[in-house]
Motif scaffolding. Structure first.
Motif, PDB file in Angstrom:
ATOM      1  N   ALA A  23       0.848  -1.196   0.000  1.00 42.95           N
ATOM      2  CA  ALA A  23       0.000   0.000   0.000  1.00 42.95           C
ATOM      3  C   ALA A  23       0.882   1.245   0.000  1.00 42.95           C
ATOM      4  N   SER A  84       5.685   4.024   0.607  1.00 37.38           N
ATOM      5  CA  SER A  84       4.869   2.966   1.190  1.00 37.38           C
ATOM      6  C   SER A  84       4.300   3.433   2.527  1.00 37.38           C
ATOM      7  N   SER A  85       3.096   2.962   2.840  1.00 35.68           N
ATOM      8  CA  SER A  85       2.438   3.406   4.079  1.00 35.68           C
ATOM      9  C   SER A  85       3.256   3.076   5.328  1.00 35.68           C
ATOM     10  N   VAL A 177      -0.514  -6.636   4.468  1.00 36.52           N
ATOM     11  CA  VAL A 177      -0.649  -5.468   3.589  1.00 36.52           C
ATOM     12  C   VAL A 177      -0.241  -5.812   2.173  1.00 36.52           C
TER      13      VAL A 177
END
Length: 359
Positions: A23, A84-85, A177
């Motif tokens: 994500a 990226s998160s 994720v």
């Protein structure tokens, strides 16, 4: 180059480092213009798991839209960061903790068509996270002539270290994720390069193949029969008689020696044996009575010179008369005799001390 182009080419550029299922998010960083160089190298000081893509945007004709909000666009540099998160926390930790950056949200809005920008391309308004330096005021809207992923310019890519990338993949798998899966590559071979089956002569002529097989079977049977006959002849050959091994016999001693115990040994007194002298040795040792003792002759006394005799007589006479040695030099004869002794080379002082000591 744009962030969108780098995202499209990420698999071919970075391979396993890039996780397509991770994500990702887009944030806007607003820093003072003098700190832009530091923000370009910010990725070198941060441990992150996925590649981070950044690009700077400088407002030009749309700068007046920011000025209407009371914001001077010349005071700040605007950096869009695609990351990226899970990497957002490490990326912003130093800035928030040490430099006290402020967090807010901002709307990315398309420039109105009334401005007649030549490269304008409309897009939907989106709200993203915004982090700004505490010296900069807040901003509600940021205007762009095209989407954030299509901002042209020099993009900065920060690749993760291998250990950080491995750790990020493990965390992503635990959290669900994203999972890194290798895509199998399928290459199609053209028809011109496909291998053609080779037809052998055996498959073409089955009758000849059968004849060869029968001939081989007959030759194998004859070879086996010959080998069996040779083995039987070898088994019928008589072996030579085996001779018994000769055992060597050790000679037996006629008288066996039996050692006595330590206490049973006969005691012998240590009596010195008399040593007999041979006639030659006796003749070589002379008798003590036959050795003559030489007589010691007295050394002849050196003769005295006339001046020495005269000096001795003078000193002896004065000592006999009771004159002290210290008073002898007052005698009138002393000077005369010492002068003549010096002329003759005679030392009077040693003789004077000798005679004075004898008194």
């Amino acid at each position: 180059m744009t962030i969108g182009q780098l995202t499209t080419e990420a698999v071919s550029r970075w391979g396993e480092i890039w996780d397509e299922k991770a994500a990702r998010m887009l944030v806007l960083l607003m820093c003072p213009r003098k700190e832009r160089k530091i923000m370009e190298l910010h990725g070198d000081m941060v441990e992150h798991g996925q590649p981070v893509l950044t690009v700077f945007h400088r407002p030009r004709q749309e700068a007046q839209l920011l000025e209407k909000q009371g914001f001077n666009p010349r005071d700040a540099s605007f950096q869009f960061v695609d990351l990226s998160s899970p990497d957002l926390g490490p990326w912003m930790q130093h800035l928030i903790t040490n430099e006290h950056w402020l967090r807010s949200s901002i709307e990315i809005v398309s420039v109105p068509f009334s401005m007649n920008l030549p490269s304008q391309r409309s897009f939907e308004t989106q709200r993203i996270l915004c982090f700004r330096h505490p010296s900069l005021p807040a901003l509600e809207k940021y205007y762009l002539p095209f989407p954030p992923n299509s901002i042209p310019g020099k993009c900065f890519v920060s690749l993760p270290r291998r250990q950080a990338a491995e750790l990020a993949r493990q965390q992503a798998e635990v959290l669900g994720v994203g999972r890194l899966e290798k895509k199998p590559t399928i290459t199609e071979i053209p028809a011109s390069q496909k291998p053609t089956p080779i037809v052998t002569s055996e498959a073409a002529d089955p009758a000849a193949n059968m004849d060869d097989m029968m001939d081989g079977f007959s030759s194998n049977m004859l070879a086996e029969m010959t080998n069996d006959t040779e083995l039987q002849e070898q088994e019928n050959v008589a072996l030579p008689p085996s001779t018994p091994p000769v055992v060597e016999q050790k000679p037996v001693a006629e008288h066996a020696f039996i050692p006595l115990p330590p206490g049973a040994a006969p005691k012998q007194d240590n009596i010195p044996e008399p040593v007999e002298e041979t006639p030659d040795e006796a003749a070589m040792i002379p008798a003590s009575e036959s050795i003559p003792i030489p007589e010691v002759e007295p050394e002849p006394e050196p003769e005295m010179s006339e001046i020495e005799k005269e000096f001795r007589e003078l000193v002896t006479g004065l000592l006999a008369a009771g004159v002290q040695p210290s008073d002898m030099m007052d005698d009138p004869r002393w000077d005369s005799i010492t002068e003549r002794a010096s002329a003759a080379g005679f030392e009077t002082w040693p003789v004077f001390l000798e005679l004075a000591a004898m008194e």
